[in-house]
Scaffold this motif. Structure first.
Motif, short mmCIF file in Angstrom:
data_model
loop_
_atom_site.label_atom_id
_atom_site.label_comp_id
_atom_site.label_asym_id
_atom_site.label_seq_id
_atom_site.Cartn_x
_atom_site.Cartn_y
_atom_site.Cartn_z
N ILE A 116 0.66 -1.44 -0.06
CA ILE A 116 -0.09 -0.04 0.04
C ILE A 116 0.97 1.39 -0.13
O ILE A 116 2.01 1.20 0.49
CB ILE A 116 -1.03 -0.07 1.22
CG1 ILE A 116 -0.23 -0.32 2.30
CG2 ILE A 116 -2.11 -0.87 0.88
CD1 ILE A 116 -1.08 0.02 3.72
N ILE A 117 0.21 2.31 -0.57
CA ILE A 117 1.05 3.67 -0.70
C ILE A 117 -0.07 4.69 -0.08
O ILE A 117 -1.35 4.52 -0.06
CB ILE A 117 1.33 4.12 -2.05
CG1 ILE A 117 0.15 3.88 -2.94
CG2 ILE A 117 2.50 3.16 -2.47
CD1 ILE A 117 0.56 4.30 -4.48
N PRO A 118 0.63 5.75 0.28
CA PRO A 118 -0.37 6.87 0.97
C PRO A 118 -1.33 7.27 0.16
O PRO A 118 -1.30 7.39 -1.04
CB PRO A 118 0.59 7.98 1.40
CG PRO A 118 1.64 7.32 1.57
CD PRO A 118 1.86 6.18 0.46
N GLY A 119 -2.57 7.23 0.55
CA GLY A 119 -3.58 7.98 -0.35
C GLY A 119 -3.87 9.52 -0.26
O GLY A 119 -3.23 10.19 0.26
N ALA A 120 -5.16 9.94 -0.52
CA ALA A 120 -5.65 11.28 -0.19
C ALA A 120 -4.69 12.26 -0.78
O ALA A 120 -4.33 13.24 -0.27
CB ALA A 120 -5.70 11.66 1.11
N ALA A 121 -4.14 11.97 -2.17
CA ALA A 121 -3.45 12.73 -2.96
C ALA A 121 -1.99 13.09 -2.39
O ALA A 121 -1.16 13.86 -2.85
CB ALA A 121 -4.00 14.10 -3.21
N VAL A 131 1.46 13.21 4.12
CA VAL A 131 0.49 14.38 4.56
C VAL A 131 -0.52 14.36 2.96
O VAL A 131 0.06 14.65 2.02
CB VAL A 131 0.96 15.59 4.89
CG1 VAL A 131 -0.08 16.67 4.84
CG2 VAL A 131 1.74 15.54 6.20
N GLY A 132 -1.92 14.19 3.56
CA GLY A 132 -2.77 14.32 2.12
C GLY A 132 -4.10 14.92 2.82
O GLY A 132 -3.64 15.83 3.71
N ILE A 133 -4.93 15.27 1.85
CA ILE A 133 -6.22 16.04 2.21
C ILE A 133 -7.01 15.52 3.02
O ILE A 133 -7.47 14.17 2.43
CB ILE A 133 -6.71 16.48 1.01
CG1 ILE A 133 -5.61 16.99 -0.17
CG2 ILE A 133 -7.79 17.52 1.04
CD1 ILE A 133 -6.14 17.22 -1.58
N ASP A 134 -7.68 16.28 4.09
CA ASP A 134 -8.81 15.55 4.77
C ASP A 134 -10.07 16.33 4.20
O ASP A 134 -10.11 17.51 4.65
CB ASP A 134 -8.54 15.96 6.30
CG ASP A 134 -9.86 15.17 7.14
OD1 ASP A 134 -10.89 14.78 6.42
OD2 ASP A 134 -9.49 15.30 8.22
N LEU A 135 -10.56 15.76 3.52
CA LEU A 135 -11.85 16.40 2.47
C LEU A 135 -13.02 16.92 3.53
O LEU A 135 -13.61 17.83 3.33
CB LEU A 135 -12.44 15.51 1.50
CG LEU A 135 -11.62 15.21 0.39
CD1 LEU A 135 -11.89 14.13 -0.67
CD2 LEU A 135 -10.88 16.41 -0.40
#
Length: 546
Positions: free
Chosen positions: A412-417, A482-486
Motif C-alpha cells: 500500500i501507498i499513502p492515499g488522499a493525494a 500528508v494528504g487532504i482531509d476532505l
C-alpha cells in the motif's frame, strides 16, 4: 503543413477514393486529437474521488445510468473519435486488470495531453515530449516503490481489519459515507470464498443480489447462493439435502421419432394416459430413491412431473439462466444432467439448507452451504431505488476486485493525494538534472500530478490553490504521508486518517495513462479512406440503367 484535399486530382487526391478525408500536421491532426481526448477527460474528472459528481447517461437502448463510475460512463457513451477511444481502451484495460482506477487513468491522461499541448505551442516536437514522458513514467514507478508502506507486503488476506483498510478508499470513492457499512460486508464475503491459495481468488464467487426496499443497513452476507425466485411446488424448506440438477427441464420428453397412435375406445385412451403417468412417476421415483430431496430444473417443469415431486416430498426449483445454474452447481457441488433420469451418487450435490424467504416483499430462495467446500457467497443489497442498487453494486464490484488485487500484491501507498504531491515534487527535482529539451516534458509530467489534489479539492468545494501550496510545504519539510482531509478541508497525515491506496492500482493506472498519451502524440496524420457519413447516393447514370 495542411494536407491537400481539394482542387486538381494529384497527390493524395489521385491516390484515394472520392470523399476521403486527409488531415495532417500539428494543427489538424495532433492538436485535434489532444482536444478530443481532453473533452473526454473533462467529463470524468468531476467524478474523481469521494465527492465526485454523478453523471446521468442515457445509452442507445434508452437505459438510464446515474453513476460516478468512470468505467460505466465511458462504456455507455459510445465514444467515436479514434483518439478519445484510445483513452477508453486504457480505462477498459485498467478495469479488467485491476477493477478500480479507471477514472484516474482517463483524467491523468487528459491532464498529460493538456500539458503536451502547451509544450507543442512552445515549439517542442511531439517526439521530444514522448521521450520526456517515457523517462518520467519510468522514474515515477521507481519513486512509487520508495513510497510503499514498510511491512505492507506481508499481509494475511483472511484478516478482516487489514482487508478493510485496503478496501476502504476504493469503496469510498464510489459510496462516500457508506464505506464503514459496505467494507465489512465485502471483506466477510471475500474471506469466506478465499481459496487455500489466495492468488486463485475468483471475483465471480462473490455474487450480488439486489432487492428494492429497506436501506443499506439492512444488507447482509449469505454463505451460499440467493436465487431471486420462489420454489415451484408447495415444499418451501429442506434441511441437509442432496440436490439433483437437470439442465433440460423436468417434464415428459417428446419421442425422437414421430408416430401416430390410433385409439379406438375410451379404455385404450385411459390406458395410454396411465402409461404416460406411470413413466413420469417411475422417473421421479428413481430420483427420489437416489436420496435427492431437491430437484433443480434449468427449463420448464411439467404439471404431471410436479404432481409426483409433491407426492415424493421433493422440493422443486426453476433456474432459467444457464449462468445461474452453473453457479448453483458450483455452490452445491452437483453435476447438471441433460435428461431426467436417476442420478449417480457422485452427480448429486449437497446443501445445508434450501429455503424460501421473504425479504422486502420479494420471495427469494436461499441456498446455504455453511460447511467446508463453500465456494460462493452472496452480498444481499437493499436500497430504495434500482439506480441506487446499481451504483451500490458497482461499489461492491470495485471492493471485490480490490480484494483480488491485494491477494496478488498487498503493498500500500499513502492515499488522499499524498502520493501524487510527492511524485510531483520529486519529478520536478529530477527534471532539473536532465540536460536535453525533454526536461521540459518531465517537469510538465510532474506538474500533471497536481491534477489529483486540485480535482479532489474542487469536487469537495475547497480552495484548491491553498491546499496544494500547503501540501507542497508539508512534503518539502519531509512529511511524505500528508494528504487532504476532505471533511475538514485541511492537510493531515494519512496514517491517522487511514486512507491507503493499493500500489498495484496506482502503478497500472499511471502506466496505462502514459502509454495512451504517447500513442496519441505519435499520430501525425489522419486518413479516412471511406466517405464520412455513410454510403453515397447512387449516380444518375446508374439509376437510368436500372
Amino acid at each position: 503543413m495542411v494536407g491537400l484535399t481539394g482542387g486538381s486530382s494529384y497527390g493524395m487526391q489521385s491516390m484515394l477514393k472520392d470523399g476521403h478525408k486527409h488531415l495532417s500536421g500539428l494543427d489538424e491532426a495532433v492538436l485535434k486529437n489532444i482536444g478530443a481526448a481532453r473533452e473526454l477527460s473533462a467529463i470524468t474528472r468531476t467524478s474523481l474521488g469521494p465527492n465526485g459528481m454523478n453523471k446521468m447517461v442515457i445509452n442507445h437502448l434508452d437505459k438510464l445510468f446515474i453513476t460516478n463510475d468512470a468505467a460505466t460512463i465511458v462504456n455507455e457513451l459510445e465514444v467515436q473519435h479514434p483518439a478519445a477511444k484510445l483513452l477508453v481502451l486504457a480505462a477498459r484495460a485498467q478495469q479488467e486488470e485491476i477493477g478500480d482506477g479507471a477514472n484516474l487513468t482517463i483524467s491523468f491522461a487528459g491532464e498529460l495531453l493538456e500539458k503536451a499541448e502547451e509544450l507543442i505551442r512552445m515549439g517542442l516536437h511531439p517526439s521530444e515530449i514522448i521521450i520526456g514522458y517515457t523517462k518520467a513514467i519510468n522514474k515515477t514507478l521507481e519513486i512509487l516503490e520508495d513510497l510503499v508502506e514498510k511491512g505492507s507486503e506481508n499481509m494475511d488476506v483472511r484478516n478482516m481489519e487489514e482487508v478493510v483498510l485496503r478496501m476502504k478508499s476504493a469503496v469510498a470513492s464510489k459510496q462516500f459515507g457508506q464505506e464503514d457499512v459496505l467494507c465489512p460486508l465485502l471483506a466477510d464475503a471475500c474471506i469466506q470464498v478465499c481459496p487455500k491459495n489466495p492468488a486463485n481468488f475468483n471475483v465471480d464467487n462473490v455474487r450480488v443480489a439486489k432487492l428494492v426496499g429497506g436501506g443499506l443497513h439492512n444488507s447482509s452476507v449469505v454463505r451460499g447462493l440467493v436465487l431471486k425466485n420462489d420454489a415451484v411446488g408447495s415444499i418451501k424448506r429442506v434441511e441437509k439435502a442432496k440436490v439433483a440438477v437437470f439442465a433440460g427441464g423436468v417434464d415428459t420428453s417428446a419421442t425422437e421419432t414421430k408416430g401416430t397412435v390410433l385409439i379406438h375406445s375410451a379404455e385404450q385412451l385411459e390406458n395410454y394416459a396411465k402409461t404416460e403417468e406411470a413413466k413420469v412417476e417411475e422417473l421421479i421415483k428413481a430420483v427420489a430413491d437416489s436420496g435427492a430431496k431437491v430437484i433443480v430444473s434449468g427449463a420448464a417443469v411439467g404439471d404431471m412431473a410436479l404432481h409426483f415431486c409433491e407426492r415424493y416430498k421433493l422440493m422443486v426449483l426453476k433456474v432459467s439462466s444457464k449462468f445461474e445454474l452453473r453457479r448453483f452447481c458450483r455452490t452445491t457441488g452437483s453435476i447438471a444432467l441433460l435428461k431426467l433420469s436417476r442420478p449417480n451418487a457422485d452427480e448429486l450435490g449437497y446443501a445445508d439448507s434450501v429455503s424460501v424467504e421473504e425479504i422486502g416483499g420479494a420471495r427469494v430462495t436461499v441456498v446455504k452451504n455453511e460447511e467446508g467446500g463453500n465456494s460462493v457467497a452472496t452480498v444481499l443489497l437493499r436500497g430504495s431505488t434500482d439506480s441506487i442498487l446499481d451504483d451500490l453494486e458497482r461499489a461492491v464490484d470495485d471492493g471485490v476486485n480490490t480484494y483480488k488485487s491485494m491477494c496478488r500484491d498487498s503493498r500500500i501507498i499513502p492515499g488522499a493525494a499524498a502520493t501524487e504531491i510527492e511524485l510531483a515534487q520529486r519529478l520536478k527535482e529530477f527534471s532539473l538534472k536532465e540536460t536535453g529539451l525533454d526536461q521540459y516534458a518531465i517537469a510538465k509530467f510532474g506538474e500533471s500530478f497536481e491534477m489529483v489534489p486540485r480535482t479532489l479539492s474542487e469536487n469537495a468545494g475547497l480552495g484548491a490553490m491553498e491546499i496544494i501550496s500547503s501540501l507542497y510545504a508539508e512534503h518539502a519539510a519531509g512529511n511524505v504521508k500528508v494528504g487532504i482531509d476532505l471533511e475538514e478541508g485541511a492537510c493531515k497525515d494519512v496514517s491517522i486518517m487511514k486512507i491507503w491506496d493499493l500500489y498495484v492500482t496506482k502503478s497500472f493506472a499511471l502506466k496505462y495513462s502514459a502509454d495512451a498519451v504517447c500513442t496519441v502524440l505519435r499520430v501525425d496524420q489522419i486518413i479516412m479512406a471511406k466517405p464520412a457519413g455513410g454510403p453515397k447516393p447512387p449516380q444518375q447514370g446508374a439509376m437510368d440503367e436500372d
